[in-house]
Motif scaffolding. Structure first.
Motif, mmCIF file in Angstrom:
data_model
loop_
_atom_site.group_PDB
_atom_site.id
_atom_site.type_symbol
_atom_site.label_atom_id
_atom_site.label_comp_id
_atom_site.label_asym_id
_atom_site.label_seq_id
_atom_site.Cartn_x
_atom_site.Cartn_y
_atom_site.Cartn_z
ATOM 1 N N CYS A 128 -26.305 -28.809 -30.142
ATOM 2 C CA CYS A 128 -27.229 -28.967 -28.782
ATOM 3 C C CYS A 128 -26.441 -29.465 -27.680
ATOM 4 O O CYS A 128 -26.008 -30.659 -27.678
ATOM 5 C CB CYS A 128 -28.273 -29.818 -28.983
ATOM 6 N N GLY A 136 -32.755 -33.446 -25.107
ATOM 7 C CA GLY A 136 -32.057 -32.218 -25.775
ATOM 8 C C GLY A 136 -33.046 -31.040 -25.948
ATOM 9 O O GLY A 136 -34.134 -31.184 -26.325
ATOM 10 N N PHE A 138 -32.998 -26.743 -27.509
ATOM 11 C CA PHE A 138 -32.156 -25.813 -28.289
ATOM 12 C C PHE A 138 -33.377 -24.616 -28.414
ATOM 13 O O PHE A 138 -34.294 -24.640 -28.732
ATOM 14 C CB PHE A 138 -31.771 -26.196 -29.546
ATOM 15 N N PHE A 167 -29.581 -30.489 -35.887
ATOM 16 C CA PHE A 167 -29.025 -30.492 -34.361
ATOM 17 C C PHE A 167 -28.085 -31.512 -34.251
ATOM 18 O O PHE A 167 -28.397 -32.617 -34.319
ATOM 19 C CB PHE A 167 -30.409 -30.569 -33.664
ATOM 20 N N ILE A 169 -26.287 -33.331 -31.700
ATOM 21 C CA ILE A 169 -26.187 -33.613 -30.292
ATOM 22 C C ILE A 169 -24.875 -33.766 -29.669
ATOM 23 O O ILE A 169 -24.421 -35.045 -29.832
ATOM 24 C CB ILE A 169 -27.043 -34.898 -30.024
ATOM 25 N N VAL A 177 -34.589 -33.775 -29.793
ATOM 26 C CA VAL A 177 -34.127 -32.335 -29.323
ATOM 27 C C VAL A 177 -35.570 -31.765 -29.577
ATOM 28 O O VAL A 177 -36.305 -31.569 -30.761
ATOM 29 C CB VAL A 177 -33.343 -31.663 -30.260
#
Length: 222
Positions: A128, A136, A138, A167, A169, A177
């Motif tokens: 991400c 965040g 995606f 994910f 980060i 996220v």
């Protein structure tokens, strides 16, 4: 995860998804971009970037662009190979009996297969790099591959595997996220179906050093 040698530069432009022009010590260099995503909100003219210098003298490009300093936010690692490397380091520090990368399952290769006792795990890893207002997102571009992997994980979960999409980060200060439904609605819809089937969403928060990237915290996102 540690890089060999990092140098600073100033981003100029990106003729295609594989290369960019970066000024290093007053000289314009053609460098390899270690991320084929769009990254349009990151790679802006004049932005400070970090590059890893290669020790392979036969390479066409001496440097790999691996991080960018987002104005008003801070450094973001944008190396697409980094997430799997740091997750591998993290998993090896846990008590799994067996870990295998690039595990063939169904019509896909899932990033990680793990086993602990009689329990089998499958984990797909995504990096991400897109941040908006401290959150965040995606993906930053449509990802049919990501949708396919989610569907494979959903099937596997129903067959008894413990499945997760993780994910990584690649920045500091972000602890959430969300699916980027504006860019790829299908990914968001497929992620919701996967979660309802029991697939976990795991967040790996990282510390971004000048020449390092390290997972410092794991969180299961509801």
């Amino acid at each position: 995860m540690k890089y060999r040698k990092i140098v600073n530069g100033k981003f100029i432009d990106r003729p295609n998804r594989f290369i960019a022009h970066v000024e290093i010590d007053g000289v314009v260099n053609t460098v390899h971009v270690k991320n084929t995503g769009r990254c349009k909100e990151l790679l802006l003219p004049g932005t400070e970037v970090q590059l890893e210098e290669s020790d392979n003298i036969k390479r066409k490009t001496l440097y790999d662009l691996v991080a960018v300093n987002k104005k008003g936010f801070g450094w973001i690692n944008m190396d697409s190979q980094a997430p799997n490397k740091v997750v591998k380091e993290w998993l090896e520090g846990k008590d799994y009996d067996y870990i295998k990368q690039e595990y063939k399952y169904g019509d896909s290769r899932i990033d990680f297969y793990m086993k602990k006792g009689n329990v089998e795990y499958l984990m797909e890893v995504k990096g991400c790099t897109l941040e908006k207002n401290g959150v965040g997102y995606f993906p930053d571009a449509p990802t049919e591959r990501g949708v396919k992997h989610l569907r494979e994980l959903t099937k596997a979960q129903k067959l008894g595997y413990q499945c997760a999409i993780a994910f990584v980060i690649q920045m500091e200060g972000v602890t959430e996220v969300r699916p980027n439904i504006e860019t790829h609605p299908e990914f968001g819809e497929t992620l919701e179906i996967a979660q309802k089937a029991g697939v976990k969403v795991i967040l790996y928060m990282c510390q971004v050093g000048r020449d390092t990237l390290e997972i410092i915290r794991e969180k299961v996102q509801e």
